[in-house]
Design a protein around this motif. Structure first.
Motif, PDB file in Angstrom:
ATOM      1  N   VAL A 152       0.848  -1.192   0.000  1.00  0.00           N
ATOM      2  CA  VAL A 152       0.000   0.000   0.000  1.00  0.00           C
ATOM      3  C   VAL A 152       0.882   1.241   0.000  1.00  0.00           C
ATOM      4  N   LEU A 153       0.632   2.115  -0.976  1.00  0.00           N
ATOM      5  CA  LEU A 153       1.393   3.359  -1.124  1.00  0.00           C
ATOM      6  C   LEU A 153       0.582   4.539  -0.626  1.00  0.00           C
ATOM      7  N   ASP A 154       1.261   5.472   0.040  1.00  0.00           N
ATOM      8  CA  ASP A 154       0.595   6.718   0.421  1.00  0.00           C
ATOM      9  C   ASP A 154       0.799   7.742  -0.695  1.00  0.00           C
ATOM     10  N   ASP A 155       0.352   8.972  -0.492  1.00  0.00           N
ATOM     11  CA  ASP A 155       0.439  10.023  -1.519  1.00  0.00           C
ATOM     12  C   ASP A 155       1.876  10.377  -1.891  1.00  0.00           C
ATOM     13  N   CYS A 156       2.820  10.074  -1.013  1.00  0.00           N
ATOM     14  CA  CYS A 156       4.233  10.396  -1.256  1.00  0.00           C
ATOM     15  C   CYS A 156       5.011   9.193  -1.811  1.00  0.00           C
ATOM     16  N   GLY A 157       4.330   8.110  -2.114  1.00  0.00           N
ATOM     17  CA  GLY A 157       5.007   6.935  -2.660  1.00  0.00           C
ATOM     18  C   GLY A 157       5.700   6.077  -1.615  1.00  0.00           C
ATOM     19  N   ARG A 158       5.295   6.235  -0.368  1.00  0.00           N
ATOM     20  CA  ARG A 158       5.868   5.401   0.699  1.00  0.00           C
ATOM     21  C   ARG A 158       5.004   4.170   0.901  1.00  0.00           C
ATOM     22  N   VAL A 159       5.655   3.059   1.272  1.00  0.00           N
ATOM     23  CA  VAL A 159       4.976   1.782   1.481  1.00  0.00           C
ATOM     24  C   VAL A 159       4.726   1.591   2.974  1.00  0.00           C
ATOM     25  N   PHE A 160       3.507   1.200   3.322  1.00  0.00           N
ATOM     26  CA  PHE A 160       3.146   0.919   4.710  1.00  0.00           C
ATOM     27  C   PHE A 160       3.727  -0.442   5.121  1.00  0.00           C
ATOM     28  N   LEU A 161       4.401  -0.482   6.253  1.00  0.00           N
ATOM     29  CA  LEU A 161       4.913  -1.723   6.832  1.00  0.00           C
ATOM     30  C   LEU A 161       4.570  -1.746   8.307  1.00  0.00           C
ATOM     31  N   MET A 162       4.354  -2.945   8.813  1.00  0.00           N
ATOM     32  CA  MET A 162       4.162  -3.105  10.255  1.00  0.00           C
ATOM     33  C   MET A 162       5.506  -3.505  10.858  1.00  0.00           C
ATOM     34  N   HIS A 163       5.906  -2.811  11.910  1.00  0.00           N
ATOM     35  CA  HIS A 163       7.107  -3.200  12.649  1.00  0.00           C
ATOM     36  C   HIS A 163       6.661  -4.208  13.708  1.00  0.00           C
ATOM     37  N   ILE A 164       7.017  -5.454  13.476  1.00  0.00           N
ATOM     38  CA  ILE A 164       6.652  -6.539  14.386  1.00  0.00           C
ATOM     39  C   ILE A 164       7.769  -6.672  15.419  1.00  0.00           C
ATOM     40  N   GLN A 165       7.392  -6.580  16.672  1.00  0.00           N
ATOM     41  CA  GLN A 165       8.398  -6.674  17.731  1.00  0.00           C
ATOM     42  C   GLN A 165       7.746  -7.283  18.966  1.00  0.00           C
ATOM     43  N   GLY A 166       8.380  -8.287  19.493  1.00  0.00           N
ATOM     44  CA  GLY A 166       7.853  -8.935  20.681  1.00  0.00           C
ATOM     45  C   GLY A 166       8.159 -10.411  20.665  1.00  0.00           C
ATOM     46  N   ARG A 167       7.497 -11.123  21.525  1.00  0.00           N
ATOM     47  CA  ARG A 167       7.733 -12.555  21.667  1.00  0.00           C
ATOM     48  C   ARG A 167       6.430 -13.310  21.493  1.00  0.00           C
ATOM     49  N   ASP A 168       6.484 -14.362  20.692  1.00  0.00           N
ATOM     50  CA  ASP A 168       5.339 -15.252  20.523  1.00  0.00           C
ATOM     51  C   ASP A 168       5.880 -16.652  20.264  1.00  0.00           C
ATOM     52  N   MET A 169       5.083 -17.535  19.710  1.00  0.00           N
ATOM     53  CA  MET A 169       5.513 -18.922  19.511  1.00  0.00           C
ATOM     54  C   MET A 169       6.740 -19.038  18.607  1.00  0.00           C
ATOM     55  N   PHE A 170       7.005 -18.013  17.773  1.00  0.00           N
ATOM     56  CA  PHE A 170       8.165 -18.019  16.894  1.00  0.00           C
ATOM     57  C   PHE A 170       9.433 -17.547  17.611  1.00  0.00           C
ATOM     58  N   GLY A 171       9.293 -17.115  18.850  1.00  0.00           N
ATOM     59  CA  GLY A 171      10.434 -16.606  19.609  1.00  0.00           C
ATOM     60  C   GLY A 171      10.447 -15.089  19.587  1.00  0.00           C
ATOM     61  N   GLU A 172      11.622 -14.533  19.806  1.00  0.00           N
ATOM     62  CA  GLU A 172      11.784 -13.087  19.806  1.00  0.00           C
ATOM     63  C   GLU A 172      11.702 -12.587  18.369  1.00  0.00           C
ATOM     64  N   ARG A 173      10.859 -11.582  18.148  1.00  0.00           N
ATOM     65  CA  ARG A 173      10.655 -11.064  16.794  1.00  0.00           C
ATOM     66  C   ARG A 173      10.971  -9.584  16.732  1.00  0.00           C
ATOM     67  N   ASP A 174      11.635  -9.189  15.663  1.00  0.00           N
ATOM     68  CA  ASP A 174      11.925  -7.778  15.392  1.00  0.00           C
ATOM     69  C   ASP A 174      12.169  -7.656  13.889  1.00  0.00           C
TER      70      ASP A 174
ATOM     71  N   LEU B 190      -1.202  -4.541  -5.038  1.00  0.00           N
ATOM     72  CA  LEU B 190      -0.702  -3.171  -4.983  1.00  0.00           C
ATOM     73  C   LEU B 190      -1.906  -2.239  -4.939  1.00  0.00           C
ATOM     74  N   ALA B 191      -1.868  -1.260  -4.025  1.00  0.00           N
ATOM     75  CA  ALA B 191      -2.993  -0.328  -3.897  1.00  0.00           C
ATOM     76  C   ALA B 191      -2.494   1.006  -3.347  1.00  0.00           C
ATOM     77  N   ARG B 192      -3.324   2.007  -3.481  1.00  0.00           N
ATOM     78  CA  ARG B 192      -3.039   3.316  -2.897  1.00  0.00           C
ATOM     79  C   ARG B 192      -3.970   3.554  -1.716  1.00  0.00           C
ATOM     80  N   ALA B 193      -3.413   4.106  -0.657  1.00  0.00           N
ATOM     81  CA  ALA B 193      -4.216   4.476   0.510  1.00  0.00           C
ATOM     82  C   ALA B 193      -5.063   5.688   0.134  1.00  0.00           C
ATOM     83  N   THR B 194      -6.338   5.646   0.521  1.00  0.00           N
ATOM     84  CA  THR B 194      -7.228   6.760   0.156  1.00  0.00           C
ATOM     85  C   THR B 194      -7.744   7.548   1.354  1.00  0.00           C
TER      86      THR B 194
END
Length: 174
Positions: free
Chosen positions: A30-52, A109-113
């Motif tokens: 997903v792109l914003d008006d400036c051409g940046r891509v949205f990402l989630m910063h995953i951080q923490g601990r779950d069944m997969f272990g420590e995530r970052d 691929l999509a644009r945020a509206t």
């Protein structure tokens, strides 16, 4: 939708047996008006272990949902944005040995509206540190230079392939 890569194998967790389940999922580039891509910063601990690590927003397709309905729902939950008409990018399957599952990811691929607010689940609130926007011209080098561990390696490899294809498609259209 075309296959971008054969199955990305899980080389981090012991394989108990062949995957017993398959899950269809959607992911948004997903792109914003400036051409940046949205990402989630995953951080923490779950069944997969420590995530970052970073991950494109998305998730499983629920019973009765179309891919587009699932994509729109997941994007509202995780990044809080509505999108324009999503364009298919491709498919990547990846194994999760801990879950004994193969996820077949359908990338769009999509644009945020319009921002309407996140609707994260309790689990997502516990593991998503923040939603960031990375300039599209920098995202591939970010995937290449960021040191990640365990499941993050697989997720970065998967998302990098999809983002590279989306950027290639965008260049061809311009």
């Amino acid at each position: 939708m075309r296959i971008l890569c054969e199955t990305i194998r899980d080389n981090f967790y012991p394989k108990r047996s062949d995957p017993t389940r398959r899950r269809n999922a959607v992911r948004g580039i997903v792109l914003d008006d400036c051409g940046r891509v949205f990402l989630m910063h995953i951080q923490g601990r779950d069944m997969f272990g420590e995530r970052d690590h970073f991950e494109l927003p998305g998730g499983g397709i629920e019973t009765g949902e179309s891919m587009e309905q699932a994509l729109r729902r997941e994007l509202l939950e995780e990044i809080g944005w509505e999108i324009d008409a999503p364009q298919p990018v491709g498919i990547i399957a990846n194994e999760y040995n801990l879950l004994q599952r193969v996820d077949v990811q359908h990338f769009f691929l999509a644009r945020a509206t319009r921002f309407v607010g996140q609707r994260m689940t309790e689990y997502e609130r516990g593991i998503v540190r923040e939603v960031v926007r990375v300039p599209s011209r920098e995202i591939l080098s970010m995937y290449d230079s960021r040191a990640v561990e365990n499941v993050g390696v697989e997720i970065h490899a998967r998302d990098r392939i999809a983002v590279a294809e989306a950027l290639r498609c965008m260049e061809q259209k311009s």
